[in-house]
Scaffold this motif. Structure first.
Motif, PDB file in Angstrom:
ATOM      1  N   ARG A 129       8.503  -8.786  -4.725  1.00 15.02           N
ATOM      2  CA  ARG A 129       8.704  -8.775  -6.182  1.00 15.02           C
ATOM      3  C   ARG A 129       7.357  -8.620  -6.864  1.00 15.02           C
ATOM      4  NH1 ARG A 129      13.163  -8.823  -8.304  1.00 15.02           N
ATOM      5  NH2 ARG A 129      15.002  -9.670  -7.310  1.00 15.02           N
ATOM      6  N   ILE A 130       7.341  -7.867  -7.929  1.00 13.35           N
ATOM      7  CA  ILE A 130       6.123  -7.724  -8.719  1.00 13.35           C
ATOM      8  C   ILE A 130       6.108  -8.870  -9.714  1.00 13.35           C
ATOM      9  CG2 ILE A 130       4.867  -6.247 -10.324  1.00 13.35           C
ATOM     10  CD1 ILE A 130       6.177  -3.850  -8.886  1.00 13.35           C
ATOM     11  N   SER A 131       5.078  -9.676  -9.654  1.00 17.35           N
ATOM     12  CA  SER A 131       5.052 -10.936 -10.413  1.00 17.35           C
ATOM     13  C   SER A 131       5.050 -10.739 -11.923  1.00 17.35           C
ATOM     14  CB  SER A 131       3.845 -11.780  -9.994  1.00 17.35           C
ATOM     15  OG  SER A 131       2.653 -11.073 -10.225  1.00 17.35           O
ATOM     16  N   ASP A 132       4.532  -9.640 -12.414  1.00 19.92           N
ATOM     17  CA  ASP A 132       4.452  -9.461 -13.865  1.00 19.92           C
ATOM     18  C   ASP A 132       5.717  -8.842 -14.462  1.00 19.92           C
ATOM     19  OD1 ASP A 132       4.102  -6.966 -12.786  1.00 19.92           O
ATOM     20  OD2 ASP A 132       2.377  -6.445 -14.020  1.00 19.92           O
ATOM     21  N   ASP A 133       6.682  -8.498 -13.634  1.00 19.46           N
ATOM     22  CA  ASP A 133       7.908  -7.890 -14.141  1.00 19.46           C
ATOM     23  C   ASP A 133       9.045  -8.262 -13.209  1.00 19.46           C
ATOM     24  OD1 ASP A 133       9.791  -5.193 -14.165  1.00 19.46           O
ATOM     25  OD2 ASP A 133       9.010  -5.742 -16.130  1.00 19.46           O
ATOM     26  N   THR A 134       9.946  -9.124 -13.616  1.00 23.66           N
ATOM     27  CA  THR A 134      10.964  -9.678 -12.726  1.00 23.66           C
ATOM     28  C   THR A 134      11.935  -8.652 -12.163  1.00 23.66           C
ATOM     29  OG1 THR A 134      12.351 -10.241 -14.607  1.00 23.66           O
ATOM     30  CG2 THR A 134      10.873 -11.965 -13.782  1.00 23.66           C
ATOM     31  N   GLY A 135      12.110  -7.517 -12.803  1.00 20.81           N
ATOM     32  CA  GLY A 135      13.059  -6.519 -12.307  1.00 20.81           C
ATOM     33  C   GLY A 135      12.452  -5.489 -11.389  1.00 20.81           C
ATOM     34  N   LYS A 136      11.165  -5.569 -11.119  1.00 17.18           N
ATOM     35  CA  LYS A 136      10.520  -4.556 -10.276  1.00 17.18           C
ATOM     36  C   LYS A 136      10.151  -5.130  -8.918  1.00 17.18           C
ATOM     37  CE  LYS A 136       8.782  -0.912 -13.012  1.00 17.18           C
ATOM     38  NZ  LYS A 136       8.565   0.282 -12.272  1.00 17.18           N
ATOM     39  N   LYS A 137      10.213  -4.242  -7.919  1.00  7.88           N
ATOM     40  CA  LYS A 137       9.778  -4.584  -6.566  1.00  7.88           C
ATOM     41  C   LYS A 137       8.782  -3.532  -6.100  1.00  7.88           C
ATOM     42  CE  LYS A 137      13.874  -6.981  -4.817  1.00  7.88           C
ATOM     43  NZ  LYS A 137      15.023  -6.894  -3.891  1.00  7.88           N
ATOM     44  N   SER A 138       7.931  -3.948  -5.185  1.00  8.28           N
ATOM     45  CA  SER A 138       7.070  -2.991  -4.514  1.00  8.28           C
ATOM     46  C   SER A 138       7.600  -2.780  -3.109  1.00  8.28           C
ATOM     47  CB  SER A 138       5.619  -3.484  -4.465  1.00  8.28           C
ATOM     48  OG  SER A 138       5.509  -4.629  -3.656  1.00  8.28           O
ATOM     49  N   LEU A 139       7.394  -1.577  -2.597  1.00  9.63           N
ATOM     50  CA  LEU A 139       7.715  -1.243  -1.215  1.00  9.63           C
ATOM     51  C   LEU A 139       6.433  -0.735  -0.594  1.00  9.63           C
ATOM     52  CD1 LEU A 139       9.496  -0.687   1.235  1.00  9.63           C
ATOM     53  CD2 LEU A 139      10.187   1.476   0.149  1.00  9.63           C
ATOM     54  N   THR A 140       6.008  -1.377   0.485  1.00 16.20           N
ATOM     55  CA  THR A 140       4.798  -0.978   1.193  1.00 16.20           C
ATOM     56  C   THR A 140       5.171  -0.579   2.609  1.00 16.20           C
ATOM     57  OG1 THR A 140       3.515  -2.591  -0.079  1.00 16.20           O
ATOM     58  CG2 THR A 140       2.476  -1.684   1.894  1.00 16.20           C
ATOM     59  N   ILE A 141       4.749   0.616   2.994  1.00 15.35           N
ATOM     60  CA  ILE A 141       4.908   1.073   4.365  1.00 15.35           C
ATOM     61  C   ILE A 141       3.550   0.960   5.038  1.00 15.35           C
ATOM     62  CG2 ILE A 141       5.499   2.962   5.919  1.00 15.35           C
ATOM     63  CD1 ILE A 141       7.326   4.082   3.771  1.00 15.35           C
ATOM     64  N   THR A 142       3.476   0.129   6.065  1.00 15.57           N
ATOM     65  CA  THR A 142       2.242  -0.053   6.827  1.00 15.57           C
ATOM     66  C   THR A 142       2.469   0.461   8.238  1.00 15.57           C
ATOM     67  OG1 THR A 142       1.621  -2.024   5.570  1.00 15.57           O
ATOM     68  CG2 THR A 142       0.617  -1.772   7.752  1.00 15.57           C
ATOM     69  N   THR A 143       1.517   1.230   8.727  1.00 18.11           N
ATOM     70  CA  THR A 143       1.546   1.716  10.103  1.00 18.11           C
ATOM     71  C   THR A 143       0.354   1.144  10.840  1.00 18.11           C
ATOM     72  OG1 THR A 143       2.513   3.801   9.353  1.00 18.11           O
ATOM     73  CG2 THR A 143       1.574   3.772  11.578  1.00 18.11           C
ATOM     74  N   THR A 144       0.597   0.629  12.044  1.00 16.05           N
ATOM     75  CA  THR A 144      -0.491   0.147  12.889  1.00 16.05           C
ATOM     76  C   THR A 144      -0.392   0.825  14.249  1.00 16.05           C
ATOM     77  OG1 THR A 144       0.766  -1.726  13.761  1.00 16.05           O
ATOM     78  CG2 THR A 144      -0.522  -2.103  11.754  1.00 16.05           C
ATOM     79  N   VAL A 145      -1.548   1.043  14.860  1.00 16.73           N
ATOM     80  CA  VAL A 145      -1.603   1.690  16.168  1.00 16.73           C
ATOM     81  C   VAL A 145      -2.562   0.919  17.055  1.00 16.73           C
ATOM     82  CG1 VAL A 145      -2.160   3.821  17.423  1.00 16.73           C
ATOM     83  CG2 VAL A 145      -1.160   3.960  15.129  1.00 16.73           C
ATOM     84  N   LYS A 146      -2.155   0.707  18.281  1.00 15.98           N
ATOM     85  CA  LYS A 146      -3.011   0.113  19.311  1.00 15.98           C
ATOM     86  C   LYS A 146      -3.064   1.102  20.462  1.00 15.98           C
ATOM     87  CE  LYS A 146      -5.277  -3.080  21.548  1.00 15.98           C
ATOM     88  NZ  LYS A 146      -6.706  -3.078  21.317  1.00 15.98           N
ATOM     89  N   TYR A 147      -4.264   1.599  20.779  1.00 18.48           N
ATOM     90  CA  TYR A 147      -4.427   2.550  21.871  1.00 18.48           C
ATOM     91  C   TYR A 147      -4.380   1.819  23.209  1.00 18.48           C
ATOM     92  CZ  TYR A 147      -6.498   5.105  17.948  1.00 18.48           C
ATOM     93  OH  TYR A 147      -6.731   5.684  16.729  1.00 18.48           O
ATOM     94  N   ASN A 148      -3.646   2.381  24.157  1.00 21.66           N
ATOM     95  CA  ASN A 148      -3.578   1.807  25.495  1.00 21.66           C
ATOM     96  C   ASN A 148      -4.534   2.493  26.468  1.00 21.66           C
ATOM     97  OD1 ASN A 148      -1.620  -0.045  24.736  1.00 21.66           O
ATOM     98  ND2 ASN A 148       0.036   1.392  25.161  1.00 21.66           N
ATOM     99  N   ASN A 149      -4.976   3.706  26.089  1.00 19.89           N
ATOM    100  CA  ASN A 149      -5.925   4.434  26.930  1.00 19.89           C
ATOM    101  C   ASN A 149      -6.549   5.572  26.115  1.00 19.89           C
ATOM    102  OD1 ASN A 149      -4.022   6.603  26.960  1.00 19.89           O
ATOM    103  ND2 ASN A 149      -3.016   5.728  28.750  1.00 19.89           N
ATOM    104  N   LEU A 150      -7.434   6.304  26.742  1.00 19.76           N
ATOM    105  CA  LEU A 150      -8.147   7.394  26.056  1.00 19.76           C
ATOM    106  C   LEU A 150      -7.188   8.472  25.559  1.00 19.76           C
ATOM    107  CD1 LEU A 150     -10.809   8.701  25.187  1.00 19.76           C
ATOM    108  CD2 LEU A 150     -10.964   9.707  27.471  1.00 19.76           C
TER     109      LEU A 150
END
Length: 186
Positions: A129-150
């Motif tokens: 929820r966006i704190s300054d406006d009760t009717g709005k929401k944020s959507l965040t897409i986060t991508t993470t990667v962990k390399y297992n080899n070269l």
């Protein structure tokens, strides 16, 4: 609030935040939408993630799958009867949808991803929820990667430019579908 598809940091309340120092790569993109009725939850966002890809996104995924195949990594394969599959998808931990398995789910977040021989990745779809406006929401897409080899590191060098185009486009598309569904109800 940032405009739709703007780069940001991993949300502090995200499941992925606690392990952020363990990842070799991460990025986040954020947008906002109105949800006066409070009907958009993590399940709905998870379903929207898999629905309605544009032709450009489809083309970028096809190119990505060809590159992935050269490195021996898993691909998302061909999606046949996408809507039928989505109708039965509950976005629950353990469910698999194409390349993505649901790892974790809370009321406000779904964590998808895959573990492969060359790299492991996670995608968080995080609502807040966006704190300054009760009717709005944020959507965040986060991508993470962990390399297992070269090979995982080399692979991601080629995929990263596509990723940086696909994810903001998907976020914008998801928010557009949320807004169009809302306006169709009225």
């Amino acid at each position: 609030m940032k405009s739709n598809g703007t780069s940001c940091k991993i949300p502090d309340k995200s499941i992925l935040k606690k392990d952020s120092q363990l990842f070799d790569y991460s990025d986040s993109y954020q947008g906002s939408f109105s949800d006066d009725e409070g009907t958009i939850d993590s399940t709905r966002v998870g379903i929207l993630f898999f629905s309605g890809k544009s032709k450009v996104t489809g083309l970028l995924f096809a190119i990505r799958n060809k590159i992935v195949g050269l490195f021996g990594l898993k691909t998302s394969g061909q999606m046949s009867d996408r809507q039928k599959l989505l109708n039965h998808f509950k976005c629950e931990p353990g469910e698999q949808r194409g390349l993505f398995r649901v790892f974790e789910k809370t009321e406000n977040e779904v964590v998808l991803g895959e573990d492969d021989k060359h790299l492991n990745f996670r995608v968080s779809l995080f609502l807040d929820r966006i704190s300054d406006d009760t009717g709005k929401k944020s959507l965040t897409i986060t991508t993470t990667v962990k390399y297992n080899n070269l090979l995982g590191r080399v692979y991601f060098i080629f995929v990263r430019p596509f990723h940086k185009l696909i994810v903001p486009a998907m976020l914008k598309g998801m928010i557009k579908r949320i807004e169009s569904e809302k306006s169709a109800k009225f």
